[in-house]
Design a protein around this motif. Sequence first.
Motif, PDB file in Angstrom:
ATOM      1  N   ALA A 172       0.836  -1.199   0.000  1.00 27.23           N
ATOM      2  CA  ALA A 172       0.000   0.000   0.000  1.00 27.23           C
ATOM      3  C   ALA A 172       0.869   1.246   0.000  1.00 27.23           C
ATOM      4  CB  ALA A 172      -0.935   0.021   1.217  1.00 27.23           C
ATOM      5  N   ALA A 173       0.369   2.294  -0.659  1.00 32.20           N
ATOM      6  CA  ALA A 173       1.009   3.605  -0.659  1.00 32.20           C
ATOM      7  C   ALA A 173      -0.019   4.644  -0.249  1.00 32.20           C
ATOM      8  CB  ALA A 173       1.588   3.931  -2.033  1.00 32.20           C
ATOM      9  N   LEU A 174       0.337   5.478   0.718  1.00 31.31           N
ATOM     10  CA  LEU A 174      -0.519   6.566   1.169  1.00 31.31           C
ATOM     11  C   LEU A 174      -0.115   7.836   0.437  1.00 31.31           C
ATOM     12  CD1 LEU A 174      -2.549   7.976   3.043  1.00 31.31           C
ATOM     13  CD2 LEU A 174      -0.758   8.030   4.800  1.00 31.31           C
ATOM     14  N   LEU A 175      -0.980   8.307  -0.462  1.00 33.64           N
ATOM     15  CA  LEU A 175      -0.722   9.523  -1.224  1.00 33.64           C
ATOM     16  C   LEU A 175      -1.413  10.697  -0.543  1.00 33.64           C
ATOM     17  CD1 LEU A 175      -1.261   8.356  -4.934  1.00 33.64           C
ATOM     18  CD2 LEU A 175       0.667   7.931  -3.400  1.00 33.64           C
ATOM     19  N   THR A 176      -0.696  11.812  -0.449  1.00 36.01           N
ATOM     20  CA  THR A 176      -1.256  12.992   0.199  1.00 36.01           C
ATOM     21  C   THR A 176      -0.942  14.246  -0.602  1.00 36.01           C
ATOM     22  OG1 THR A 176       0.652  13.630   1.554  1.00 36.01           O
ATOM     23  CG2 THR A 176      -0.761  11.883   2.416  1.00 36.01           C
ATOM     24  N   SER A 177      -1.604  15.331  -0.226  1.00 33.57           N
ATOM     25  CA  SER A 177      -1.371  16.633  -0.862  1.00 33.57           C
ATOM     26  C   SER A 177      -0.388  17.490  -0.071  1.00 33.57           C
ATOM     27  CB  SER A 177      -2.709  17.382  -0.988  1.00 33.57           C
ATOM     28  OG  SER A 177      -3.285  17.598   0.293  1.00 33.57           O
ATOM     29  N   ASP A 178       0.313  16.898   0.893  1.00 32.76           N
ATOM     30  CA  ASP A 178       1.081  17.731   1.825  1.00 32.76           C
ATOM     31  C   ASP A 178       2.451  18.188   1.318  1.00 32.76           C
ATOM     32  OD1 ASP A 178       2.680  15.483   2.046  1.00 32.76           O
ATOM     33  OD2 ASP A 178       2.130  15.038   4.115  1.00 32.76           O
TER      34      ASP A 178
END
Length: 339
Positions: A172-178
């Motif tokens: 799994a990869a957690l993609l964010t806008s940060d």
Amino acid sequence: MAERHIGKQTVIFKNPPSIKATASIVGPKEGKGALRQSFDYIIPDELWGEDSWEKAESKLVRETLSKVLQKGSLSNDQIEYVLGGDLLNQCIAANYGLRETDIPFFGLYGACSTMAESMSLGSMLIDGGYADNVVCMTSSHFCSAERQFRYPLELGSQRAPTSQWTVTGSGAALLTSDQTGPYIRYVTTGKINDMGISDVNNMGAAMAPAAADTILTHFADTGLTPDYYDLIVTGDLGKVGKKICLDLLNMNGIDLENRFNDCGVMIFNTKDQDTHSGGSGCGCSATVFAGHLYKEMMKGNLKRVLFVATGALMSPISTQQKESIPGIAHAVSIHRSLD
């Protein structure tokens, strides 16, 4: 006007999503392979306390999601979407694994290309302003895949030299806008290639043309050259498909010999573990990326990676109807920084 679409099949992101965290859980065979130190957890056996292989695969999904959220310091209610899939009919591993999470879910099927497909679409959601936090994930299980696509394990069937070993694992990869990086800068969406391969024991040959086509298109669309990347990695062509892909690229004037590898070749010690051509399955490229590759990027050993997951778009029914095997490959361009 699609201002972020460049060339024929590529998107460049105005606000590149960050990969905030990854997680990977694998089976015991993968835990004895060449990348064993890079995974978050190695399960003790293929059933992992469940009463079927399919339920064990759903547990892989459930626990991998929990692990990536823990590592990213986020809770379920902070995730706008999960995008994921697997190899089983109607994506039951993902559906049952995620049914109690209460997170909006897009179920995807791109066969072994699903990890790159999910990261592509997740990046578009974030860059488009539709989400701040998205989890992209896939899974596969050797025993459940064998039961569905090939022969029951109880038969002890002889494996062809070109065959690959479906990885038991979930990534799994957690993609964010940060905007903390590593960043997804480009996505090149593949198109279906079918060269008439019909041998279900030679997935590498069926998928290699799609991998070569997507890599060539990525360079044509972006104007980049191979030396732009530290590593171009496919998944999961195995040894046979890797060689075919390199040959096809060489025929088109692209030499990647010194910066090309394949997740199916990397994950096992094929000589000692008798996995023939190497690894395959949705969980192969997902766990290699979420484990080894992401950690190498975070250490600074890899600055730019082109992650090209490949899939054989077949089914038991198409095989019974003696159809050929279409292939597809999606490319995700990942940068440690935006310099």
